[in-house]
Design an enzyme around this catalytic site. Structure first.
Site, PDB file in Angstrom:
ATOM      1  N   THR A 152      33.590   1.571  -5.782  1.00 14.76           N
ATOM      2  CA  THR A 152      34.259   2.419  -4.779  1.00 14.76           C
ATOM      3  C   THR A 152      33.820   2.079  -3.351  1.00 14.76           C
ATOM      4  O   THR A 152      32.647   1.786  -3.105  1.00 14.76           O
ATOM      5  CB  THR A 152      33.941   3.904  -5.077  1.00 14.76           C
ATOM      6  OG1 THR A 152      34.287   4.171  -6.438  1.00 14.76           O
ATOM      7  CG2 THR A 152      34.721   4.831  -4.160  1.00 14.76           C
ATOM      8  N   GLU A 153      34.776   2.139  -2.434  1.00 15.70           N
ATOM      9  CA  GLU A 153      34.503   1.831  -1.022  1.00 15.70           C
ATOM     10  C   GLU A 153      34.963   3.003  -0.156  1.00 15.70           C
ATOM     11  O   GLU A 153      35.739   3.856  -0.616  1.00 15.70           O
ATOM     12  CB  GLU A 153      35.257   0.556  -0.629  1.00 15.70           C
ATOM     13  CG  GLU A 153      34.805  -0.631  -1.471  1.00 15.70           C
ATOM     14  CD  GLU A 153      35.409  -1.962  -1.034  1.00 15.70           C
ATOM     15  OE1 GLU A 153      36.308  -1.967  -0.155  1.00 15.70           O
ATOM     16  OE2 GLU A 153      34.959  -2.989  -1.572  1.00 15.70           O
ATOM     17  N   THR A 196      26.267   5.895  -7.920  1.00 12.39           N
ATOM     18  CA  THR A 196      25.252   6.648  -8.667  1.00 12.39           C
ATOM     19  C   THR A 196      24.061   5.743  -8.976  1.00 12.39           C
ATOM     20  O   THR A 196      24.247   4.632  -9.486  1.00 12.39           O
ATOM     21  CB  THR A 196      25.857   7.190  -9.983  1.00 12.39           C
ATOM     22  OG1 THR A 196      27.076   7.868  -9.685  1.00 12.39           O
ATOM     23  CG2 THR A 196      24.901   8.145 -10.672  1.00 12.39           C
ATOM     24  N   GLU A 251      32.944   4.218 -20.164  1.00 11.81           N
ATOM     25  CA  GLU A 251      32.410   5.155 -19.168  1.00 11.81           C
ATOM     26  C   GLU A 251      33.080   6.528 -19.317  1.00 11.81           C
ATOM     27  O   GLU A 251      32.413   7.563 -19.322  1.00 11.81           O
ATOM     28  CB  GLU A 251      32.682   4.598 -17.753  1.00 11.81           C
ATOM     29  CG  GLU A 251      32.278   5.568 -16.651  1.00 11.81           C
ATOM     30  CD  GLU A 251      32.576   5.050 -15.238  1.00 11.81           C
ATOM     31  OE1 GLU A 251      33.014   3.872 -15.103  1.00 11.81           O
ATOM     32  OE2 GLU A 251      32.385   5.809 -14.281  1.00 11.81           O
ATOM     33  N   ARG A 252      34.395   6.548 -19.460  1.00 11.63           N
ATOM     34  CA  ARG A 252      35.121   7.822 -19.546  1.00 11.63           C
ATOM     35  C   ARG A 252      34.791   8.557 -20.846  1.00 11.63           C
ATOM     36  O   ARG A 252      34.707   9.788 -20.878  1.00 11.63           O
ATOM     37  CB  ARG A 252      36.628   7.561 -19.417  1.00 11.63           C
ATOM     38  CG  ARG A 252      36.977   7.159 -17.998  1.00 11.63           C
ATOM     39  CD  ARG A 252      38.363   6.600 -17.810  1.00 11.63           C
ATOM     40  NE  ARG A 252      38.513   6.185 -16.420  1.00 11.63           N
ATOM     41  CZ  ARG A 252      39.464   5.388 -15.956  1.00 11.63           C
ATOM     42  NH1 ARG A 252      40.385   4.901 -16.783  1.00 11.63           N
ATOM     43  NH2 ARG A 252      39.510   5.066 -14.692  1.00 11.63           N
ATOM     44  N   GLN A 308      30.984  33.916 -13.869  1.00 14.59           N
ATOM     45  CA  GLN A 308      31.675  35.202 -13.769  1.00 14.59           C
ATOM     46  C   GLN A 308      31.010  36.287 -14.635  1.00 14.59           C
ATOM     47  O   GLN A 308      30.840  37.415 -14.182  1.00 14.59           O
ATOM     48  CB  GLN A 308      33.158  35.028 -14.182  1.00 14.59           C
ATOM     49  CG  GLN A 308      34.023  36.231 -13.911  1.00 14.59           C
ATOM     50  CD  GLN A 308      34.223  36.497 -12.417  1.00 14.59           C
ATOM     51  OE1 GLN A 308      34.052  35.606 -11.596  1.00 14.59           O
ATOM     52  NE2 GLN A 308      34.548  37.721 -12.060  1.00 14.59           N
TER      53      GLN A 308
HETATM   54  C1  LIG Z   1      29.544  12.223  -8.138  1.00 12.86           C
HETATM   55  C2  LIG Z   1      30.270  10.910  -8.074  1.00 12.86           C
HETATM   56  C3  LIG Z   1      29.701   9.756  -8.607  1.00 12.86           C
HETATM   57  C4  LIG Z   1      30.363   8.537  -8.496  1.00 12.86           C
HETATM   58  N1  LIG Z   1      29.764   7.390  -8.984  1.00 12.86           N
HETATM   59  C5  LIG Z   1      30.341   6.180  -8.739  1.00 12.86           C
HETATM   60  C6  LIG Z   1      29.669   4.951  -9.100  1.00 12.86           C
HETATM   61  O1  LIG Z   1      28.571   4.960  -9.687  1.00 12.86           O
HETATM   62  N2  LIG Z   1      30.266   3.774  -8.784  1.00 12.86           N
HETATM   63  C7  LIG Z   1      31.469   3.721  -8.149  1.00 12.86           C
HETATM   64  O2  LIG Z   1      31.947   2.618  -7.896  1.00 12.86           O
HETATM   65  N3  LIG Z   1      32.140   4.863  -7.813  1.00 12.86           N
HETATM   66  C8  LIG Z   1      31.592   6.073  -8.082  1.00 12.86           C
HETATM   67  N4  LIG Z   1      32.245   7.242  -7.729  1.00 12.86           N
HETATM   68  C9  LIG Z   1      33.522   7.153  -7.043  1.00 12.86           C
HETATM   69  C10 LIG Z   1      34.693   7.670  -7.864  1.00 12.86           C
HETATM   70  O3  LIG Z   1      35.016   6.758  -8.872  1.00 12.86           O
HETATM   71  C11 LIG Z   1      35.846   7.936  -6.895  1.00 12.86           C
HETATM   72  O4  LIG Z   1      35.453   9.009  -6.037  1.00 12.86           O
HETATM   73  C12 LIG Z   1      37.130   8.300  -7.610  1.00 12.86           C
HETATM   74  O5  LIG Z   1      37.616   7.189  -8.331  1.00 12.86           O
HETATM   75  C13 LIG Z   1      38.208   8.771  -6.628  1.00 12.86           C
HETATM   76  O6  LIG Z   1      38.329   7.891  -5.554  1.00 12.86           O
HETATM   77  P1  LIG Z   1      38.343   8.457  -4.049  1.00 12.86           P
HETATM   78  O7  LIG Z   1      37.142   9.289  -3.865  1.00 12.86           O
HETATM   79  O8  LIG Z   1      38.504   7.308  -3.126  1.00 12.86           O
HETATM   80  O9  LIG Z   1      39.602   9.367  -3.981  1.00 12.86           O
HETATM   81  P2  LIG Z   1      41.110   8.899  -3.634  1.00 12.86           P
HETATM   82  O10 LIG Z   1      41.438   7.698  -4.430  1.00 12.86           O
HETATM   83  O11 LIG Z   1      41.224   8.810  -2.160  1.00 12.86           O
HETATM   84  O12 LIG Z   1      41.953  10.124  -4.167  1.00 12.86           O
HETATM   85  C14 LIG Z   1      42.075  11.351  -3.434  1.00 12.86           C
HETATM   86  C15 LIG Z   1      43.007  12.279  -4.219  1.00 12.86           C
HETATM   87  O13 LIG Z   1      44.289  11.647  -4.354  1.00 12.86           O
HETATM   88  C16 LIG Z   1      44.647  11.573  -5.730  1.00 12.86           C
HETATM   89  N5  LIG Z   1      45.376  10.325  -6.006  1.00 12.86           N
HETATM   90  C17 LIG Z   1      45.019   9.058  -5.663  1.00 12.86           C
HETATM   91  N6  LIG Z   1      45.898   8.174  -6.156  1.00 12.86           N
HETATM   92  C18 LIG Z   1      46.818   8.892  -6.844  1.00 12.86           C
HETATM   93  C19 LIG Z   1      47.980   8.547  -7.604  1.00 12.86           C
HETATM   94  N7  LIG Z   1      48.349   7.276  -7.786  1.00 12.86           N
HETATM   95  N8  LIG Z   1      48.688   9.545  -8.180  1.00 12.86           N
HETATM   96  C20 LIG Z   1      48.318  10.841  -8.025  1.00 12.86           C
HETATM   97  N9  LIG Z   1      47.241  11.228  -7.308  1.00 12.86           N
HETATM   98  C21 LIG Z   1      46.481  10.258  -6.747  1.00 12.86           C
HETATM   99  C22 LIG Z   1      43.340  11.612  -6.497  1.00 12.86           C
HETATM  100  O14 LIG Z   1      43.552  12.125  -7.803  1.00 12.86           O
HETATM  101  C23 LIG Z   1      42.510  12.545  -5.638  1.00 12.86           C
HETATM  102  O15 LIG Z   1      42.774  13.880  -5.988  1.00 12.86           O
HETATM  103  C24 LIG Z   1      31.624   8.473  -7.875  1.00 12.86           C
HETATM  104  C25 LIG Z   1      32.200   9.654  -7.361  1.00 12.86           C
HETATM  105  C26 LIG Z   1      31.540  10.857  -7.456  1.00 12.86           C
HETATM  106  C27 LIG Z   1      32.163  12.091  -6.876  1.00 12.86           C
END
Ligand SMILES: Cc1cc2nc3c(=O)[nH]c(=O)nc-3n(C[C@H](O)[C@H](O)[C@H](O)COP(=O)(O)OP(=O)(O)OC[C@H]3O[C@@H](n4cnc5c(N)ncnc54)[C@H](O)[C@@H]3O)c2cc1C
Length: 393
Positions: free
Chosen positions: A130-131, A162, A245-246, A347
């Site tokens: 993630t970026e 993480t 992972e999932r 709750q």
């Molecule tokens: C606690 C935590 C731990 C994490 N650990 C890791 C890690 O170890 N390594 C790593 O690489 N990443 C990690 N992540 C990142 C995580 O995988 C991303 O936050 C996640 O995939 C969502 O990406 P984003 O935050 O950029 O949200 P965005 O992609 O910007 O999405 C924002 C919103 O838009 C919605 N959305 C986006 N695209 C669509 C679509 N096509 N259709 C419908 N809705 C959409 C999403 O569902 C979301 O609600 C972690 C995140 C958290 C919160």
């Protein structure tokens, strides 16, 4: 029931017993202190490694005790009972993500240098995809790796990694060509003490002990022998490992939902209102009955997906679409469920649910990020819909 092969065998019961003892002796007694300090000792990794709990899914050739994915599932379930989920998340990112990538896609040299010490718990790993500009759309990453002689020069940044603010290495995805297609994404194992590599810990609403980090790479030089898999194979590898992972996230979410149910029930039995225990009100009996039903459904779905994974890992031909569909359904169902169960737990505590001294708040905060990390709910729905022939993932 006769005729149905059990998912967990006798040796898994013994493994569960050992895992439960380890978590209740080495982790759970410190959970409160670690949560308050928002930290925990780094040598927990070597304790887990020495006790053998990083080894179940890996071959003994690299120091593991497997591969046994059912045993790994047992460890995840028991670890989630430790009530310090940020700690569990760090241990999970190290083992379920970084180590597994090296095992699956690394050559013997990489496995010797990274997998073996990861299983021992002496070298810590993280996975960085993630970026700041993109998470759900993996193909939109812009971190760039430029080939220079027998090295790669990497520039870019990563967020939400993480275990990433203190890991020794990161398995990192970078773009190795100018073309925006996903055949230009490649994985590298990057040493965290490389010149040009910087990082900071991120402050989350949940997982307070976790060393979640943002990473900054400025012309970081990585030898070609630290490339993980072929040039351009990264996107494919990321998509295939997302399934494991999932599934692991689903297993731990079911355990957390069960913990919320147990915690809420215990309080409802003790606390009195209008002259009787809260659990004496039928409305609460029904709410707990609903929760128990949904937890049972979540566990059945998750175990079904786990069975498919184990079958695929042991050479049985499993339809890929079914494995992806069930894993995505399990992730979607259980992450929401865990948070809703924790919400009911808060709750039923009434005002006590708002106090930091009760575990209900922690379950509630820690489960909230489940429907986001590892692919959001909407992304799971997109994948499930695609397997139904309804649009693209
Ligand atoms: C606690 C935590 C731990 C994490 N650990 C890791 C890690 O170890 N390594 C790593 O690489 N990443 C990690 N992540 C990142 C995580 O995988 C991303 O936050 C996640 O995939 C969502 O990406 P984003 O935050 O950029 O949200 P965005 O992609 O910007 O999405 C924002 C919103 O838009 C919605 N959305 C986006 N695209 C669509 C679509 N096509 N259709 C419908 N809705 C959409 C999403 O569902 C979301 O609600 C972690 C995140 C958290 C919160």
């Amino acid at each position: 029931m006769s005729g149905i092969e059990p998912l967990f065998r006798e040796e898994h019961d013994a493994y569960r017993e050992a895992a439960r003892r380890f978590v209740s002796e080495v982790i759970a007694p410190h959970a409160e202190d670690w949560e308050k300090a928002r930290d925990y000792p780094r040598d927990l990794f070597s304790k887990v490694g020495t006790a053998g709990f990083f080894g179940a899914k890996f071959s003994d050739e690299w120091g593991g005790t497997g591969p046994d994915f059912a045993a790994e599932a047992v460890w995840i379930e028991e670890l989630s009972r430790g009530l310090t989920y940020g700690t569990a998340a760090d241990l999970g990112a190290h083992s379920q993500l970084a180590s597994l990538y090296v095992d699956r896609f690394g050559d013997d040299d990489l496995k010797n240098r990274y997998l073996r010490p990861s299983i021992e718990g002496s070298k810590l790993g993280a996975l960085a995809i993630t970026e700041p500009g993109t998470g759900s759309d993996v193909n939109a990453i812009v971190t760039r790796a430029r080939h220079d002689g027998d090295e790669w020069v990497i520039t870019g940044s990563k967020v939400f990694i993480t275990n990433g603010s203190w890991s020794d290495y990161v398995v990192l995805a970078a773009r190795t060509g100018d073309d925006p297609g996903h055949e230009n994404i490649t994985l590298f194992v990057v040493e965290a003490d490389s010149p040009g590599f910087d990082r900071a810990r991120m402050d989350l609403i949940a997982w307070h002990t976790s060393h979640t980090g943002e990473l900054f790479l400025d012309d970081v030089r990585v030898p070609d022998e630290n490339r993980l898999g072929d040039v351009g194979s990264g996107f494919r590898h990321i998509m295939s490992n997302f399934q494991w992972e999932r599934l692991m996230m689903a297993l731990s979410a079911v355990t957390l939902a069960q913990l919320s149910l147990e915690t809420g029930l215990a309080y409802a039995r003790e606390r009195k209102a209008f002259g009787r225990p809260i659990i004496g009100f039928q409305v609460w009996q029904h709410r707990f009955a609903d929760l128990a039903t949904r937890i049972r459904t979540g566990r059945a779905l998750t175990y079904r997906a786990l069975r498919l994974h184990i079958a695929a890992e042991t050479g049985t031909s499993v339809p890929r679409a079914e494995l992806v569909r069930l894993t995505s359904m399990a992730k979607l169902h259980t992450q929401r469920l865990a948070w809703q169960a924790a919400d009911e737990c808060v709750q039923v505590h009434g005002g006590a649910g708002a106090l930091m001294e009760y575990p209900a708040q922690r379950l509630w905060r820690d489960t909230r990020v489940g429907p986001i990390g590892g692919g959001t709910d909407d992304i799971m729905r997109n994948i499930i819909a695609a397997t139904m022939g309804l649009g693209a993932a």
